[in-house]
Each structure stands twice: as structure tokens, then as C-alpha cells.
Design an enzyme around this catalytic site. Structure first.
Site, PDB file in Angstrom:
ATOM      1  N   HIS A 420       1.477  -1.742   0.168  1.00 16.60           N
ATOM      2  CA  HIS A 420      -0.419   0.246   0.065  1.00 16.60           C
ATOM      3  C   HIS A 420       1.074   0.832   0.272  1.00 16.60           C
ATOM      4  CE1 HIS A 420      -4.392  -1.256   0.646  1.00 16.60           C
ATOM      5  NE2 HIS A 420      -4.381  -0.419  -0.453  1.00 16.60           N
ATOM      6  N   ARG A 518      -9.384   1.945  -5.754  1.00 17.31           N
ATOM      7  CA  ARG A 518      -9.337   1.245  -4.664  1.00 17.31           C
ATOM      8  C   ARG A 518     -10.579   2.394  -3.587  1.00 17.31           C
ATOM      9  NH1 ARG A 518      -4.287  -0.066  -6.430  1.00 17.31           N
ATOM     10  NH2 ARG A 518      -3.097  -2.038  -6.893  1.00 17.31           N
ATOM     11  N   GLY A 683      -5.162  -8.835 -11.054  1.00 17.33           N
ATOM     12  CA  GLY A 683      -4.814  -8.755 -10.334  1.00 17.33           C
ATOM     13  C   GLY A 683      -3.584  -8.771 -10.566  1.00 17.33           C
ATOM     14  N   CYS A 733      -4.168  -4.713 -13.255  1.00 16.94           N
ATOM     15  CA  CYS A 733      -4.820  -3.487 -13.054  1.00 16.94           C
ATOM     16  C   CYS A 733      -3.562  -3.915 -12.175  1.00 16.94           C
ATOM     17  CB  CYS A 733      -6.093  -2.757 -12.633  1.00 16.94           C
ATOM     18  SG  CYS A 733      -7.078  -4.630 -11.362  1.00 16.94           S
TER      19      CYS A 733
HETATM   20  C1  PEP Z   1      -3.085  -6.717  -7.576  1.00 20.65           C
HETATM   21  O1  PEP Z   1      -3.918  -7.715  -6.411  1.00 20.65           O
HETATM   22  O2  PEP Z   1      -2.964  -6.920  -9.046  1.00 20.65           O
HETATM   23  C2  PEP Z   1      -4.349  -5.651  -7.458  1.00 20.65           C
HETATM   24  C3  PEP Z   1      -4.615  -4.654  -8.850  1.00 20.65           C
HETATM   25  O3  PEP Z   1      -5.225  -5.780  -6.306  1.00 20.65           O
HETATM   26  P1  PEP Z   1      -4.855  -5.271  -4.767  1.00 20.65           P
HETATM   27  O4  PEP Z   1      -3.149  -4.075  -4.935  1.00 20.65           O
HETATM   28  O5  PEP Z   1      -5.308  -3.619  -4.559  1.00 20.65           O
HETATM   29  O6  PEP Z   1      -4.887  -6.531  -3.849  1.00 20.65           O
END
Ligand code: PEP
Ligand code: MG
Length: 781
Positions: A420, A518, A683, A733
Site C-alpha cells: 500500500h 481502490r 490483479g 490493473c
Molecule cells: C492486484 O492484486 O493486482 C490488485 C490490483 O489489487 P490490490 O493490489 O489492491 O490487491
């Protein structure tokens, strides 16, 4: 005065006729070929509100606390349904008739363009401009109604919300309406009087057949010419395959896209003679304004017109006149190569440069900055971080976002490229090095350090020449496309977003939409777990918070799509929040109670999230899409779908889809698609950690986290293939979307869109274009 003629206006008339009309007046006075027209003044609108008495009704409704949507609708209805006084109507129609007899041939019923010109519209804020109505090809029959539509557009829900948010007084904004002869363009386009990225004297012209809207909105790929102005010579030209053109239907007057006949599709649009005229026009406009301009132009019946002109914002002072080579040599390096994609490199300690490197980690967000270390061990010490400090902590938490925004750079012990803190720092454009393991032990409070977000290093002291301090760095400008018109790609290039405050910066990239919004940050920054927030403030307050956050982004991008995802935060991110002590203790939160699992298990907060989507759909945000995280199979999707229906969202009407983040979801994509989804999005942060069994937050295995691993690519490739057969859109993404190798692989595999970090969008646009061109060439060779 009810109406005023454009050729009588000057920039000093801004208050009377709004920014757009005043600038058209200036250009006409300078002898530039602006289509003739008149303006229904701002005072006409104001008098209409006052004499009919609807003004006080409108402003009272907006001031009352009965909900923004209802007040805005009341305002619009009052304007549209209240008749315009006869003498005003007559004056407008008389001006219209005069416009028809303005040239050699009298046209009793000329087609006109009706454009809003608000008195605050041209503030330097992209999301404010373009909110009000413009209607093309209008005639006498509906002229008055169309003018009223422009007035009413001052009270669209979006416009009202925008003014509320930015502290504009509703009563203080006036609106004038420009009524201008339509230019029935055979060809049109844009012109940059200088090279937009280098400031070089070369002019750039882009052109296509038909009306200019097609070029400006990116619906057709235009021809591209680079021109030396003295004497006007085309030094480079690319003639595009112009499959479509925007034209007016001669019967109905409506504008529509039509196919271009075979002969003209690949023919050059502008002749050498027209290039000469354009160069002459460009010179005059530039002389008039004294700075490089971006001009919209059109040619009708052999006559050249200019429709709009604005300064080129991408050229920095001092660039003008430089050669491309000189200009690129001048590129500031102090912002750490904001122009190149972030490189996921952990510098090898043995080959590192200099002895003054104190700690190394993952280069999480590019840029270089120096400042004093502020060691943050406790959240209540956050106010110690002042503008320009280097924030150092074991790991950042959502509560730190305001302090992170003040910081010149961020350094953490824990985390990887996809954690994050890295995601949020990139979004804020703050240089960051994460996963250093020892920064909080090695660095001393108040020590002077230089953080290099590109190299992943923290060094002692300041660099000998502090270029960063000398170069004015604007995070919004740093992400704007450098080319005159952003690269046209068949694969859409979108942007990822977590903090609504970064929406303006994200929109400035010219991305085709938001591929992942997000909502975790909106929720976590409330300082309470969703359950606790709802217990303390009620469901409606929680829904309001989500609606506000998502709407800010939907607004900044409208009408580009915004794919917002329901909550996916692991329990450790909730721990420090109010209510966090009720969270389960998990050995590995990444494998635990998060995403759709938590939502299905705790349907009450999940339904609040869904009701926020429902409210946005009902308010007309038809660009919002809904995405579900961490699903494994069709049962997960089916159960979630029933919650959508329960809150009144029709899955057949809304655009919704799922993340592919677990190997199971990739392997079972056929049965998931059968649930009726519109899209899937990879993801890769999670897909990689679950395929390779590498915790993405664990700095001890960062070197094993490889999104390009054949195992991960194989799952992605087979999913794209199945989705193409089933007509389901595919996207990515995860962080890997910002890597050129991944982009190459995905474009070749046939992905529909790629969603990258804000700082990488510009490079991904170019990379996608390069690969698409190579594929095209390969297919004809
Ligand atoms: C991912 O898992 O690649 C994603 C885009 O979601 P997050 O990073 O929020 O888990
Ligand atoms: Mg994920």
C-alpha cells in the site's frame, strides 16, 4: 443588452459574455478567421431569472438541505419550463436572422452552434470546463429551447456538486450563450504552433475528413504532419487510414459518424497550399497572444476558419526555440526521471554507487528529494512531519496519508513494490523507497538525507547541486501526455487510483478511464473499521462517504469509465483503526479474511457499498463500473450478484465484472463468465503471490516476486483467450501493467485494456502503440 455581436467583444468583456465568447471576440478583432456569431449575454440569463421570479426558487432549493439531486432537477425544470419573455425571444431571433444574411448569400435558416460560455468556466481546471452544454446544427425552430438548455446545464447535478465542492457561490456564476454560424467542414483538425514537447519552432498539424469533433475526441486517427515554417515545408508526414468521418446529415442536421470512401481513406487530407495557409494562421495567432498556441481549425468551401485557441501548456519557459536535442538535454533530472516507468530494481549492495548510501530498498516511487529525517514510531507523532521532511517508519498506514502528502520523500522498513505505501506514494508523486528492513534503526531523527526513489537508495546529506530545489516540479504537468495528441491505441490505456485527491493528476494523463479505483483508502481513512463506522454514525453516513469519494473520481473523468472495486483490505490494515481490536488475528492476512470472502460473510457493510454504487447510478454517473475482488469461482460471483439485485442494481444493465487474482478464478473463467460479467481484470499483485506462493508484503522474498513468471503468464494468456471467445473484456490493473515486457505480452495476447500507475501511463501509451504497429506490420509482411 440581450445580445452582443462577437466582433464587438474584447477580453475585457469577460463578465458580460463569459470566457469563451470574450476570447472569440479578441480573435475576430485581430483579423483572424472566426465564424461569425453573436452572444446572448450573461445579463439576459440573470434578467430571465429575476423577472420571471424563478431565481429565488432555484437558489432557495439549492440552499435547502433536501438532497443535491432533487434541488438540481428543480432548477433545471424551472428554467426549461418557464417561457422566455417575448421581447427577449424576438431580439434573439432577430440577431439570428441577421446572422443568416451576414454573408453574400442570404440564408433564412442557417445552421448554428449553440455553446455555453460561463463566467467562471475557463478557470484553469480541466474538470470544470466542458461541463456545460454545446449543441451543434441548431436552427430557428429550436434555438430558444437550446439556449435554455445551456442555461439549465449550469444546474446539472455534476455542476452543482462541483461548485459546492470548490466553494463557488451558485448565485455568483452567470452564463452567456454563443450562437455561431456552423462551419460545414470538409476537413479539420488541430495545429500546434510549436512542437508541444520540445518547444522547437516546428509546427505540428493533425487532420482528418469532416468535422473537428472526431479528431478532438480521438474517434479517428488523423494524419500527422511536422512542418518547418520558413519556408513552409512538410518535413515529416504520416498519412493515417481514416476509416470514419463526422458529418452533418443534410436532412436532419444531426451530426453522425460515417464511413469514408475507399479513395479518401488513405489520401493525404491537407494540400501544400493549405499547409501554407495554416502556417500563416499559426504565426498570426502566436503573434497575437505572444506565446505558442494549440489551435482548432476547419476548412469549408476552401476557406480556413479557426474555432478555438489556447496556450500550449506542455512547453516550459525557456524551452521555446530550443532544438529537440537541446531541449532533451535540458530535461530536468531532479524529478528522478518521472518520464520513465518505475523500475523494480533492488540495487545490489555490492555494485552500489558511493559510500554515503545509508540504506537500500525497493525503488517504489520515482523522484529524488532531500530533507530531514522524521522517524515516526507512533501515529500521534505525525504532526512532526512538516513540509519537505523525509518520513521514515516501519510501514505506512492510511492515517499517515496527510503526513505523506506533506513529506518530500517516504522510506519504510517493510513492504514491496505492490504494498500500500508504495501504491499511495506513486499516486501522490512523492519519491519512496520501501522494504529497506533497517531504515528506522539506521537513520537518525533530524539527519539530512537524500532519497533516490529510482535507485532505491537513501544517502547521507544533500547532493552537491540541489537540482530539485532549482527545478519547479509540478506533479500534474509531469504526467501530461508529451505528444500533441496522445498516442491513438486500439488497446485502451487506463489509470489506477486509490486516493480521490489524486483524481486530477490521474485525469491529466489523458488515460482512457480508471481501470481500478481502490476504495480501501476511502474507507480506511475514516479511522474506523466499516462495522465501527456504521455502528457510530449509521449506514447512511457510511454510504455518503463512499458516494463522495467515488463521485469525485467519476466527475474528474466523466464520461470516461471509472471501474470502482468493492472493499479488499486485509485484516492487518484494519488493526490500528477504531474497532480494529475486533478483527481476527491471522497468521497470514494475505491468505485470509479479505475481498469478496469478507463481503459475503458480512453482507451488511457490503450492501452499504453496493447501495453507494446504486446511488451513483441513479444520479446519472453512467461511467461508473463495479468490480468484485478476489473471487475464486462462479459461486462467489453468483452470491455477490444476488446482493447486487437485493439493493436494486440490475446486473443486466450495470457494467460489472471481477478481478482475476487467484489461479482458481483463471482456471474457472468459463463458468465465472457465464454469470453475465462484462469484464475481468488481472490483479497481478495477488495472482503472482498466489501462483508462486510469495507473500507480496514480505521484504525477505521480494526477489522471488516475478509477475513475468511463465506460470503467471500462462494463466493470463489462457484467460484472455477464453474471454475473447466469450466476448468478455479483459484488463490488467496490477503493478505489472507498468512494465514494458508485460505490456508487450498482453497486447500480443489480445487484452482489451491496460491500467497503469499514474506515473507510468504516458510510457505505457507509447509502448502499446509501438507493439500495435509492429503487429500490424507483421501481419502485412
Ligand atoms: C492486484 O492484486 O493486482 C490488485 C490490483 O489489487 P490490490 O493490489 O489492491 O490487491
Ligand atoms: Mg488484489
Amino acid at each position: 443588452m440581450t445580445v452582443r455581436w462577437i466582433d464587438d467583444l474584447r477580453s475585457t468583456d469577460l463578465d458580460a459574455v463569459g470566457g469563451k465568447a470574450a476570447s472569440l471576440g479578441e480573435l475576430t478583432a485581430a483579423g483572424l478567421p472566426v465564424p461569425p456569431g453573436f452572444v446572448v449575454t450573461a445579463s439576459t440569463y440573470r434578467t430571465f431569472l429575476e423577472t420571471t421570479g424563478i431565481g429565488s426558487e432555484i437558489f432557495d432549493a439549492l440552499a435547502a438541505d433536501d438532497g443535491l439531486a432533487a434541488a438540481a432537477e428543480t432548477a433545471r425544470e424551472l428554467i426549461v419550463e418557464t417561457p422566455v419573455p417575448d421581447e427577449v425571444r424576438e431580439e434573439i431571433l432577430a440577431a439570428y436572422r441577421e446572422l443568416g444574411s451576414d454573408d453574400d448569400e442570404t440564408d433564412a435558416d442557417p445552421f448554428v452552434a449553440v455553446r455555453s460560455s460561463a463566467t467562471a468556466e475557463d478557470l484553469p481546471d480541466a474538470s470544470f470546463a466542458g461541463q456545460y452544454e454545446t449543441i451543434l446544427n441548431v436552427t430557428a425552430e429550436d434555438l430558444i429551447d437550446r439556449i435554455k438548455e445551456c442555461w439549465a446545464s449550469l444546474f446539472s447535478e455534476r455542476a452543482v456538486h462541483y461548485r459546492n465542492n470548490h466553494g463557488f457561490d451558485h448565485e455568483a456564476v452567470d452564463i452567456a450563450v454563443v450562437v455561431q454560424r456552423m462551419v460545414d467542414a470538409e476537413k479539420s483538425g488541430v495545429m500546434f504552433t510549436r512542437h508541444p514537447s520540445t518547444g522547437d519552432r516546428q509546427m505540428i498539424v493533425e487532420s482528418a475528413w469532416g468535422l473537428g469533433e472526431a479528431v478532438v475526441s480521438g474517434m479517428v486517427s488523423p494524419d500527422h504532419y511536422e512542418i518547418d515554417p520558413e519556408p513552409p515545408t512538410v518535413v515529416e508526414s504520416t498519412v493515417a487510414d481514416k476509416k470514419q468521418q463526422m458529418v452533418k446529415d443534410p436532412e436532419t442536421g444531426e451530426t453522425a459518424l460515417q464511413p469514408v470512401d475507399d479513395e479518401r481513406r488513405t489520401a493525404r487530407v491537407v494540400t501544400d497550399e493549405e499547409i501554407e495557409q495554416l502556417v500563416g494562421l499559426g504565426q498570426r495567432v502566436e503573434d497575437h497572444y505572444g506565446e505558442p498556441q494549440d489551435v482548432e481549425w476547419a476548412i469549408a468551401d476552401g476557406e480556413l476558419f479557426m474555432l478555438q485557441s489556447r496556450p500550449i501548456t506542455t512547453i516550459s519557459e525557456g524551452d521555446s526555440g530550443a532544438t529537440p536535442a537541446e531541449a532533451s538535454a535540458e530535461q530536468p533530472t531532479a524529478n528522478g526521471g518521472q518520464n520513465s516507468p518505475p523500475q523494480e530494481t533492488v540495487t545490489d549492495p555490492d555494485t552500489g554507487t558511493g559510500d554515503d548510501v545509508l540504506v537500500r530498498g525497493v525503488s517504489a516511487s520515482p523522484g529524488t528529494a532531500s530533507g530531514e529525517v522524521r522517524l515516526i514510531r507512533k501515529l500521534d507523532h505525525l504532526d512532526q512531519v512538516t513540509e519537505g521532511d523525509v518520513l521514515v517508519s516501519s510501514m505506512t498506514t492510511p492515517d499517515m496519508v496527510p503526513a505523506m502528502q506533506r513529506a518530500a520523500a517516504i522510506v519504510t522498513d517493510e513492504g514491496g513494490m505492490t504494498s500500500h505505501s508504495a501504491i499511495v506514494s506513486r499516486e501522490m508523486g512523492v519519491p519512496a523507497v520501501v522494504g529497506t528492513r533497517t531504515a528506522t534503526e539506521v537513520l537518525d531523527h533530524a539527519q539530512q538525507v537524500t532519497v533516490d526513489g529510482e535507485m532505491g537508495t537513501v544517502s547521507e546529506g544533500r547532493p552537491a547541486v540541489d537540482v530539485a530545489a532549482e527545478t519547479e516540479y509540478d506533479p500534474v504537468e509531469s504526467v501530461r501526455p508529451q505528444t500533441p495528441v496522445k498516442p491513438m491505441t486500439a488497446t485502451e490505456v487506463k489509470v489506477n487510483l486509490s486516493i480521490p485527491e489524486a483524481a486530477e493528476r490521474a485525469a491529466a494523463t489523458g488515460a482512457d478511464g480508471v481501470g481500478l479505483l481502490r476504495i480501501e483508502h476511502m474507507v480506511l481513512s475514516l479511522g474506523k473499521t466499516p462495522e465501527q463506522y456504521i455502528a457510530d454514525h449509521g449506514e447512511d453516513a457510511f454510504i455518503d462517504q463512499l458516494v463522495d469519494g467515488i463521485r469525485t473520481v467519476a466527475e474528474a473523468f466523466y464520461p470516461r469509465p471509472v471501474r470502482a472495486r468493492t472493499l479488499d483490505a486485509p485484516t492487518d490494515e484494519f488493526r490500528d483503526l477504531d474497532g480494529g481490536s475486533d478483527e481476527p488475528h491471522e497468521h497470514n492476512p494475505m491468505l485470509g479474511y479479505r475481498g469478496i470472502r469478507r463481503s459475503l460473510d458480512k453482507p451488511d457493510p457490503f450492501r452499504c457499498e453496493l447501495r453507494a454504487f446504486r446511488r451513483l447510478f441513479d444520479a446519472g454517473y453512467d461511467n461508473v463500473e463495479l468490480m468484485l475482488p478476489l473471487v475464486n469461482d462462479s459461486e462467489d460471483v453468483d452470491r455477490a450478484k444476488r446482493h447486487l439485485e437485493a439493493v436494486g442494481i440490475d446486473p443486466a444493465k450495470a457494467r460489472w465484472g471481477v478481478m482475476v487474482e487467484t489461479p482458481a478464478s483463471a482456471l474457472l473463467i468459463e463458468e465465472i463468465a457465464a454469470e453475465g460479467i462484462d469484464f475481468v481484470s488481472f490483479g497481478t499483485n495477488d495472482l503472482t503471490q498466489y501462483t508462486l506462493a510469495v507473500d507480496r508484503n514480505n521484504e525477505y522474498v521480494t526477489d522471488r516476486f516475478d509477475e513475468l513468471h511463465p506460470g503467471v503468464l500462462s494463466l493470463i494468456e489462457s484467460t484472455i483467450e477464453t474471454c475473447r471467445e466469450l466476448g468478455v473484456d479483459t484488463s490488467i490493473c496490477g503493478q505489472a501493467a507498468s512494465k514494458p515486457e508485460m505490456v508487450d505480452f498482453l497486447v500480443e495476447a489480445g487484452i482489451s485494456s491496460i491500467s497503469a500507475n499514474i506515473d507510468a501511463v504516458r510510457d505505457v501509451q507509447h509502448e502499446v502503440k509501438r507493439i500495435e504497429q509492429r503487429l500490424l506490420l507483421d501481419s502485412v509482411r
